[in-house]
Scaffold this motif. Structure first.
Motif, PDB file in Angstrom:
ATOM      1  N   VAL A 427       0.839  -1.195   0.000  1.00  0.00           N
ATOM      2  CA  VAL A 427       0.000   0.000   0.000  1.00  0.00           C
ATOM      3  C   VAL A 427       0.879   1.252   0.000  1.00  0.00           C
ATOM      4  CG1 VAL A 427      -1.860   1.248   1.168  1.00  0.00           C
ATOM      5  CG2 VAL A 427      -1.757  -1.256   1.291  1.00  0.00           C
ATOM      6  N   PRO A 428       0.790   2.077  -1.032  1.00  0.00           N
ATOM      7  CA  PRO A 428       1.585   3.307  -1.061  1.00  0.00           C
ATOM      8  C   PRO A 428       1.190   4.239   0.082  1.00  0.00           C
ATOM      9  CG  PRO A 428       0.690   2.818  -3.241  1.00  0.00           C
ATOM     10  CD  PRO A 428      -0.001   1.907  -2.277  1.00  0.00           C
ATOM     11  N   PRO A 429       2.125   5.014   0.610  1.00  0.00           N
ATOM     12  CA  PRO A 429       1.807   5.932   1.720  1.00  0.00           C
ATOM     13  C   PRO A 429       0.638   6.854   1.406  1.00  0.00           C
ATOM     14  CG  PRO A 429       4.185   5.800   1.383  1.00  0.00           C
ATOM     15  CD  PRO A 429       3.562   5.044   0.270  1.00  0.00           C
ATOM     16  N   MET A 430       0.537   7.322   0.150  1.00  0.00           N
ATOM     17  CA  MET A 430      -0.556   8.222  -0.217  1.00  0.00           C
ATOM     18  C   MET A 430      -1.913   7.551  -0.032  1.00  0.00           C
ATOM     19  SD  MET A 430      -1.267  11.278  -1.193  1.00  0.00           S
ATOM     20  CE  MET A 430       0.302  11.893  -1.831  1.00  0.00           C
ATOM     21  N   VAL A 431      -1.991   6.253  -0.323  1.00  0.00           N
ATOM     22  CA  VAL A 431      -3.255   5.524  -0.165  1.00  0.00           C
ATOM     23  C   VAL A 431      -3.612   5.404   1.308  1.00  0.00           C
ATOM     24  CG1 VAL A 431      -4.430   3.322  -0.553  1.00  0.00           C
ATOM     25  CG2 VAL A 431      -2.964   4.286  -2.337  1.00  0.00           C
ATOM     26  N   TRP A 432      -2.622   5.133   2.160  1.00  0.00           N
ATOM     27  CA  TRP A 432      -2.874   5.080   3.604  1.00  0.00           C
ATOM     28  C   TRP A 432      -3.439   6.411   4.104  1.00  0.00           C
ATOM     29  CZ3 TRP A 432      -3.445   0.865   6.126  1.00  0.00           C
ATOM     30  CH2 TRP A 432      -2.674  -0.266   5.881  1.00  0.00           C
ATOM     31  N   ILE A 433      -2.821   7.491   3.666  1.00  0.00           N
ATOM     32  CA  ILE A 433      -3.254   8.821   4.119  1.00  0.00           C
ATOM     33  C   ILE A 433      -4.697   9.091   3.711  1.00  0.00           C
ATOM     34  CG2 ILE A 433      -2.875  11.304   3.827  1.00  0.00           C
ATOM     35  CD1 ILE A 433       0.130  10.654   3.489  1.00  0.00           C
ATOM     36  N   VAL A 434      -4.998   8.844   2.442  1.00  0.00           N
ATOM     37  CA  VAL A 434      -6.348   9.112   1.939  1.00  0.00           C
ATOM     38  C   VAL A 434      -7.365   8.192   2.602  1.00  0.00           C
ATOM     39  CG1 VAL A 434      -7.820   9.094  -0.111  1.00  0.00           C
ATOM     40  CG2 VAL A 434      -5.490   9.983  -0.258  1.00  0.00           C
ATOM     41  N   ALA A 435      -7.020   6.914   2.768  1.00  0.00           N
ATOM     42  CA  ALA A 435      -7.940   5.953   3.389  1.00  0.00           C
ATOM     43  C   ALA A 435      -8.270   6.356   4.822  1.00  0.00           C
ATOM     44  CB  ALA A 435      -7.337   4.552   3.354  1.00  0.00           C
ATOM     45  N   VAL A 436      -7.254   6.752   5.572  1.00  0.00           N
ATOM     46  CA  VAL A 436      -7.478   7.166   6.969  1.00  0.00           C
ATOM     47  C   VAL A 436      -8.334   8.425   7.028  1.00  0.00           C
ATOM     48  CG1 VAL A 436      -6.330   8.065   9.036  1.00  0.00           C
ATOM     49  CG2 VAL A 436      -5.397   6.067   7.858  1.00  0.00           C
ATOM     50  N   LEU A 437      -8.074   9.361   6.138  1.00  0.00           N
ATOM     51  CA  LEU A 437      -8.865  10.597   6.118  1.00  0.00           C
ATOM     52  C   LEU A 437     -10.328  10.318   5.789  1.00  0.00           C
ATOM     53  CD1 LEU A 437      -6.408  13.066   4.327  1.00  0.00           C
ATOM     54  CD2 LEU A 437      -7.078  13.065   6.746  1.00  0.00           C
ATOM     55  N   TRP A 438     -10.575   9.446   4.809  1.00  0.00           N
ATOM     56  CA  TRP A 438     -11.955   9.105   4.466  1.00  0.00           C
ATOM     57  C   TRP A 438     -12.642   8.389   5.631  1.00  0.00           C
ATOM     58  CZ3 TRP A 438     -14.905  11.166   1.082  1.00  0.00           C
ATOM     59  CH2 TRP A 438     -14.437  11.569  -0.171  1.00  0.00           C
TER      60      TRP A 438
END
Length: 447
Positions: A427-438
């Motif tokens: 999982v790319p870091p950007m996906v983690w960030i967006v997933a957590v924010l959502w």
């Protein structure tokens, strides 16, 4: 018309260097215009459902498309045309304004801000970083999900499907029953289906302008059947005043609207980048797999988004129909400039656009849905950790009637499934960030 190599047009656009000429470029521009001019009908018809003035949106559509085409042609010198994007206008109307109850003035402000963010991301190369960081499965699933979302809107607008207490939705009757038991054809449904078959047939025959021809044919058939109200063909240009600078930034920056801005940005990000790369690759304009003058090309769509929002339309994006012009020989910005000029010429045909009923534009939306759904072929269906999040993204968009919720669930499910399957490193870091924010948005602010 194919002027000498030393002509001003040749020097400015580099026609000889690209192996083309003035006549070829103009014909390519006309070809692209014919394949995408349906937007001057569909966009105002869609956005006017929010309460926006049809004539003003029509003018904003034509002018914002022209601005995008001129910047793309004159600054970036690419044969790529721009206009308000399908999917983005549907999200604006059905998800944000009608679904969330957001005033259209606030929604326009969200589009404006997304354009500013887009501009900043383009200048600082964050756009390429974000696109490269996201998994291919999610990118392709977003496009496919929007295709199904457009199909659902088309079927609903044409009256082909209607609500049902027992099954949520069902197909409408082909014949309508009167109180006395007499039957009459359900003409909007029949004409919409006929229009869809006609567009497919014309496209199969490789007829240029298949979409707009299908729309006009169904509109004309509706006149003698009493289903179309003819409002004329040519008139003075409508006033832009009802939507010009009507953006309302009050209350824009809170949880729900920040999510809306993000979706406008994200959808246009993938749409525009994919179209730019795909179309220029087909034209043979990539150098070592990279796009020269990329920053200038990105400037075209971000500038058009900001200008379009200020005038009164949803996000502007490069059109995949530009590939038709490339196939006709378009290789330089003169093709895009030609499209821009033709878009401005449309300004005098607002009565014709207002004549087109919903059942005539529905076939075009279904047709576009076909092409967007083709992106599922790029998803790795053998790897369930890729396929499952893609599937969630695709089905959540139409079934929740929200592009935003589909994207959100796609990011969340991608991160969660990879974590559960002990593949968190994928999982790319950007996906983690967006997933957590959502996920935080759903938990604390709700849907």
């Amino acid at each position: 018309m194919n002027r000498p190599a030393n002509s001003p047009l040749d020097r400015f656009f580099g026609l000889t260097a690209h192996g083309t000429g003035v006549r070829t470029e103009i014909m390519a521009g006309i070809t692209t215009f014919l394949t995408m001019c349906y937007i001057v009908v569909i966009n105002p018809a869609t956005l006017s459902q929010t309460g926006m003035d049809f004539g003003a949106v029509f003018v904003a559509t034509c002018i914002s498309a022209a601005i995008g085409c001129f910047v793309m042609g004159l600054a970036a010198n690419y044969p790529i045309a721009l206009a308000p994007g399908m999917g983005l206008n549907a999200y604006f109307t059905y998800a944000v304004v009608k679904g969330m109850g957001v005033p259209w003035q606030v929604a326009l402000a969200a589009v404006f801000v997304s354009g500013i963010v887009f501009l900043l991301f383009s200048f600082f190369k964050l756009r390429e970083m974000l696109v490269n960081a996201l998994p291919m499965s999610l990118k392709m699933a977003i496009a496919a999900g929007i295709g199904l979302f457009l199909a659902l809107i088309a079927l609903k607008n044409a009256g082909i499907i209607i609500s049902s207490d027992a099954t949520l939705v069902k197909m409408n009757d082909i014949y309508l029953k009167a109180a006395d038991g007499a039957k009459s054809p359900n003409w909007p449904v029949l004409l919409a289906l006929l229009g869809f078959f006609l567009i497919i047939f014309l496209d199969y025959l490789r007829v240029r302008g298949a979409i707009i021809l299908g729309i006009l044919a169904v509109t004309l058939l509706g006149i003698p059947l009493g289903q179309t109200e003819f409002k004329g063909i040519v008139s003075a240009i409508p006033s832009l005043q009802p939507t010009f600078l009507a953006m309302d930034f009050n209350g824009l920056f809170h949880g729900s609207m920040i999510a809306v801005i993000f979706v406008f940005f994200l959808v246009d990000l993938f749409d525009s980048t994919g179209t730019l790369v795909g179309t220029t690759h087909r034209a043979g304009l990539l150098e070592n797999g990279k796009l020269p003058r990329l920053k200038r090309a990105l400037l075209a769509d971000s500038t058009a988004i900001v200008a379009g929002a200020a005038m009164g339309t949803s996000s502007v994006t490069p059109y995949v129909e530009s590939a038709a012009g490339v196939a006709a020989g378009g290789r330089t910005g003169l093709t895009a400039v030609t499209v821009g000029i033709l878009m401005l010429a449309c300004l005098w045909f607002s009565p014709l656009a207002a004549t087109v009923p919903a059942f005539a534009t529905a076939p075009a939306l279904l047709y576009i849905g076909i092409h967007m759904l083709r992106s599922v072929l790029e998803i790795d269906w053998e790897d369930l950790t890729e396929a499952a999040p893609a599937f969630v993204t695709i089905v959540f968009m139409p079934f929740t009637y929200s592009i935003a919720d589909g994207i959100a669930m796609g990011f969340i499910s991608y991160a969660a499934i990879k974590l559960l399957c002990r593949r968190a490193g994928d999982v790319p870091p950007m996906v983690w960030i967006v997933a957590v924010l959502w996920a935080a948005k759903f938990w604390f602010l709700g849907v």
